[in-house]
Design a protein around this motif. Structure first.
Motif, PDB file in Angstrom:
ATOM      1  N   PRO A  80       1.253  15.317 -13.064  1.00  0.00           N
ATOM      2  CA  PRO A  80       2.581  15.301 -11.069  1.00  0.00           C
ATOM      3  C   PRO A  80       2.053  14.706  -9.890  1.00  0.00           C
ATOM      4  N   LEU A  81       2.934  13.821  -9.569  1.00  0.00           N
ATOM      5  CA  LEU A  81       1.814  13.121  -8.550  1.00  0.00           C
ATOM      6  C   LEU A  81       3.094  12.743  -7.459  1.00  0.00           C
ATOM      7  N   SER A  82       3.399  12.176  -6.034  1.00  0.00           N
ATOM      8  CA  SER A  82       3.895  12.234  -5.851  1.00  0.00           C
ATOM      9  C   SER A  82       3.785  10.869  -4.812  1.00  0.00           C
ATOM     10  N   ILE A  83       4.531   9.725  -4.505  1.00  0.00           N
ATOM     11  CA  ILE A  83       3.853   8.377  -3.166  1.00  0.00           C
ATOM     12  C   ILE A  83       5.372   8.441  -2.925  1.00  0.00           C
ATOM     13  N   ASN A  84       4.083   8.112  -0.531  1.00  0.00           N
ATOM     14  CA  ASN A  84       4.737   7.804   0.009  1.00  0.00           C
ATOM     15  C   ASN A  84       4.579   6.804   0.430  1.00  0.00           C
ATOM     16  N   ILE A  85       5.711   5.813   1.453  1.00  0.00           N
ATOM     17  CA  ILE A  85       5.499   4.593   2.182  1.00  0.00           C
ATOM     18  C   ILE A  85       6.077   5.094   3.047  1.00  0.00           C
ATOM     19  N   THR A  86       5.952   4.820   4.171  1.00  0.00           N
ATOM     20  CA  THR A  86       6.584   5.019   5.567  1.00  0.00           C
ATOM     21  C   THR A  86       5.953   3.508   6.358  1.00  0.00           C
ATOM     22  N   GLN A  87       7.003   3.044   7.189  1.00  0.00           N
ATOM     23  CA  GLN A  87       6.869   1.570   7.481  1.00  0.00           C
ATOM     24  C   GLN A  87       7.740   2.572   9.220  1.00  0.00           C
TER      25      GLN A  87
ATOM     26  N   ILE B 229       0.783  -0.711  -0.090  1.00  0.00           N
ATOM     27  CA  ILE B 229      -0.268   0.311   0.121  1.00  0.00           C
ATOM     28  C   ILE B 229       0.915   0.870   0.037  1.00  0.00           C
ATOM     29  N   CYS B 230       0.660   1.884  -1.064  1.00  0.00           N
ATOM     30  CA  CYS B 230       1.114   3.149  -0.635  1.00  0.00           C
ATOM     31  C   CYS B 230       0.130   4.480  -0.721  1.00  0.00           C
ATOM     32  N   GLN B 231       0.341   5.276  -0.450  1.00  0.00           N
ATOM     33  CA  GLN B 231      -0.763   7.203  -0.149  1.00  0.00           C
ATOM     34  C   GLN B 231       0.229   8.474  -1.927  1.00  0.00           C
ATOM     35  N   ILE B 232      -0.632   8.163  -2.750  1.00  0.00           N
ATOM     36  CA  ILE B 232      -0.246   8.786  -3.920  1.00  0.00           C
ATOM     37  C   ILE B 232      -1.360  10.698  -3.225  1.00  0.00           C
ATOM     38  N   ALA B 233      -0.440  11.356  -3.870  1.00  0.00           N
ATOM     39  CA  ALA B 233      -0.438  12.975  -3.974  1.00  0.00           C
ATOM     40  C   ALA B 233      -0.761  13.331  -5.336  1.00  0.00           C
ATOM     41  N   PHE B 234      -1.535  14.573  -5.361  1.00  0.00           N
ATOM     42  CA  PHE B 234      -1.486  14.599  -7.072  1.00  0.00           C
ATOM     43  C   PHE B 234      -2.638  16.198  -6.459  1.00  0.00           C
ATOM     44  N   VAL B 235      -2.562  16.648  -7.797  1.00  0.00           N
ATOM     45  CA  VAL B 235      -3.395  17.825  -7.651  1.00  0.00           C
ATOM     46  C   VAL B 235      -4.726  18.452  -7.996  1.00  0.00           C
ATOM     47  N   TYR B 236      -5.673  17.883  -7.504  1.00  0.00           N
ATOM     48  CA  TYR B 236      -6.952  18.468  -7.889  1.00  0.00           C
ATOM     49  C   TYR B 236      -7.595  19.468  -7.799  1.00  0.00           C
ATOM     50  N   GLU B 237      -8.216  20.080  -9.142  1.00  0.00           N
ATOM     51  CA  GLU B 237      -8.670  21.136  -8.759  1.00  0.00           C
ATOM     52  C   GLU B 237      -8.384  22.011  -7.703  1.00  0.00           C
ATOM     53  N   GLY B 238      -6.698  22.369  -7.662  1.00  0.00           N
ATOM     54  CA  GLY B 238      -6.120  23.160  -7.133  1.00  0.00           C
ATOM     55  C   GLY B 238      -6.390  22.468  -5.548  1.00  0.00           C
ATOM     56  N   TYR B 239      -6.810  21.734  -5.292  1.00  0.00           N
ATOM     57  CA  TYR B 239      -6.009  21.088  -3.750  1.00  0.00           C
ATOM     58  C   TYR B 239      -5.871  19.858  -3.528  1.00  0.00           C
ATOM     59  N   PRO B 240      -4.508  20.069  -3.315  1.00  0.00           N
ATOM     60  CA  PRO B 240      -4.140  18.390  -2.855  1.00  0.00           C
ATOM     61  C   PRO B 240      -4.749  17.514  -1.470  1.00  0.00           C
ATOM     62  N   VAL B 241      -4.532  16.273  -3.017  1.00  0.00           N
ATOM     63  CA  VAL B 241      -5.437  15.364  -2.538  1.00  0.00           C
ATOM     64  C   VAL B 241      -4.374  13.438  -2.366  1.00  0.00           C
ATOM     65  N   ILE B 242      -4.958  12.812  -1.284  1.00  0.00           N
ATOM     66  CA  ILE B 242      -3.825  11.785  -0.790  1.00  0.00           C
ATOM     67  C   ILE B 242      -4.891  10.845  -0.834  1.00  0.00           C
TER      68      ILE B 242
ATOM     69  N   GLN C  95      11.506   3.622   8.132  1.00  0.00           N
ATOM     70  CA  GLN C  95      12.172   3.672   6.982  1.00  0.00           C
ATOM     71  C   GLN C  95      10.581   3.700   5.979  1.00  0.00           C
ATOM     72  N   SER C  96      11.495   4.992   4.873  1.00  0.00           N
ATOM     73  CA  SER C  96      10.443   5.704   3.984  1.00  0.00           C
ATOM     74  C   SER C  96      11.050   5.604   2.398  1.00  0.00           C
ATOM     75  N   VAL C  97       9.588   5.619   1.525  1.00  0.00           N
ATOM     76  CA  VAL C  97      10.065   5.930   0.318  1.00  0.00           C
ATOM     77  C   VAL C  97       9.733   7.340  -0.180  1.00  0.00           C
ATOM     78  N   THR C  98      10.033   7.883  -0.503  1.00  0.00           N
ATOM     79  CA  THR C  98       9.174   8.937  -1.905  1.00  0.00           C
ATOM     80  C   THR C  98       9.470   9.004  -3.044  1.00  0.00           C
ATOM     81  N   ILE C  99       8.210   9.268  -3.580  1.00  0.00           N
ATOM     82  CA  ILE C  99       8.508   9.053  -5.330  1.00  0.00           C
ATOM     83  C   ILE C  99       8.286  10.546  -6.092  1.00  0.00           C
ATOM     84  N   PHE C 100       8.124  10.901  -6.809  1.00  0.00           N
ATOM     85  CA  PHE C 100       8.304  11.667  -8.029  1.00  0.00           C
ATOM     86  C   PHE C 100       8.529  11.549  -9.162  1.00  0.00           C
ATOM     87  N   GLY C 101       6.945  12.123  -9.828  1.00  0.00           N
ATOM     88  CA  GLY C 101       6.721  10.717 -11.351  1.00  0.00           C
ATOM     89  C   GLY C 101       5.243  11.337 -12.161  1.00  0.00           C
TER      90      GLY C 101
END
Lengths: 215, 215
Positions: free
Chosen positions: A76-83, A32-45, A101-107
């Motif tokens: 643009p999106l951002s992904i985070n996984i934190t254990q 499971i990861c959390q994905i963030a992106f901008v939707y109608e000007g708001y950050p959505v996660i 342990q955390s990973v962050t991805i931009f893409g």
């Protein structure tokens, strides 16, 4: 992995890692990861399931999913996984911390259109959650495939951040008679619970046995 | 909690909850959240510790933290906390799922400036992670307080999404001889590990004992 302005770990730079081995290891330990992106000007996660194949993550969902409809545009999106591995108790309130342990991805994502790759991606996602399960189940029908959208996210910009150490107190505090240490936290798989509607006489399958053994 | 366009659960509406009791219960069971915001046009997602006090979340960090510098401007932010309770194995690949409890919050942060409230917020964050620890430690010095920034996030728009049920297969698949059920996943606290630099003769404190007992 190339270090970029977005992925560079500024606070506690010694905790930043940019090699694929470290990043993949954390990714492969989760589904499971959390994905963030901008939707109608708001950050959505939004939390979602993923599967890793080489340097790509696959995510999936309903064809009509608002998240996938937005992400397939290539925004643009951002992904985070934190254990969280433990609570770090220092002698001072200020130096309390976590081991993690955390990973962050931009893409950005692209829509997978090839039926071959779509099918492969579904197996990869299934294998990420529970290996060998794909071989046991009733595989997707044409109708189910049609209702499923798959996106691919190349891991282009990524970094890991890891803390794995005892507390670190101010020199003068080491003399205090205050306990310090770590409370480890682990994620544990429990015994499987059969579906109340399960037909009689069906044993626990290999996939589940293997997952339990792995723990 | 008022249902808004942003918080309304569209997919599987029966899994959406908007009452404070449900939302607070999930929030109080955790201390790490993922915060998303827009930074230079890109969505950024950062895990951070929080503490809840009534209808507010407090977060903290270094005064120079880039995230806090951005969030204190009052930019829109989104928070998610997801707890995975189990892998749901259906007879068909398509109906595999997860049992989970998730909270999503939309809002904005304000800088806490009152020294009283700042101090109270630090205790609230500490209590969220491990109750009674605040009473055992060396409390923050003036210098440490000066290095710490605290933001408050009112829980204005929020929803919970919960799945907690057996697999749900297609009618005709219930006759298949395929095992179905749930593999529960729990987060477990392990025995505390003393700091290698701990002075001799310091016993495990009450806060840790209570946390272990709670599990």
């Amino acid at each position: 992995m190339k270090v970029t302005k977005k992925t560079k770990v500024i606070r506690s730079p010694k905790r930043g890692f940019y090699d694929k081995e470290t990043i993949y290891k954390i990714l492969d330990n989760h589904f499971i990861c959390q994905i963030a992106f901008v939707y109608e000007g708001y950050p959505v996660i939004i939390p979602t399931i993923y599967g890793r194949d080489n340097n790509n993550l696959y995510i999936h969902g309903a064809t009509v999913s608002r998240m996938l409809l937005e992400l397939e545009k290539g925004v643009p999106l951002s992904i985070n996984i934190t254990q969280t591995d433990g609570i770090v108790l220092a002698r001072s309130a200020f130096h309390h911390s976590l081991n993690y342990q955390s990973v962050t991805i931009f893409g950005e994502a692209t829509l997978v259109t090839s039926e071959n790759e779509r099918y492969k991606a579904l197996k990869i996602i299934s294998d990420q959650i529970i290996p060998f399960r794909w071989e046991e189940v009733r595989l997707p029908s044409k109708k189910e495939l049609k209702a499923t959208k798959i996106l691919k996210i190349p891991i282009v910009e990524a970094s890991a951040k890891i803390r794995k150490e005892p507390p670190s107190d101010e020199k003068e505090d080491y003399n205090l008679s205050i306990w310090a240490g770590e409370i480890p936290i682990t994620s544990t798989i429990q015994n499987p619970i059969s579906d109340p509607k399960l037909k009689e006489g069906i044993p626990i399958p290999e996939s589940v046995k293997k997952l339990m053994k792995k723990e």
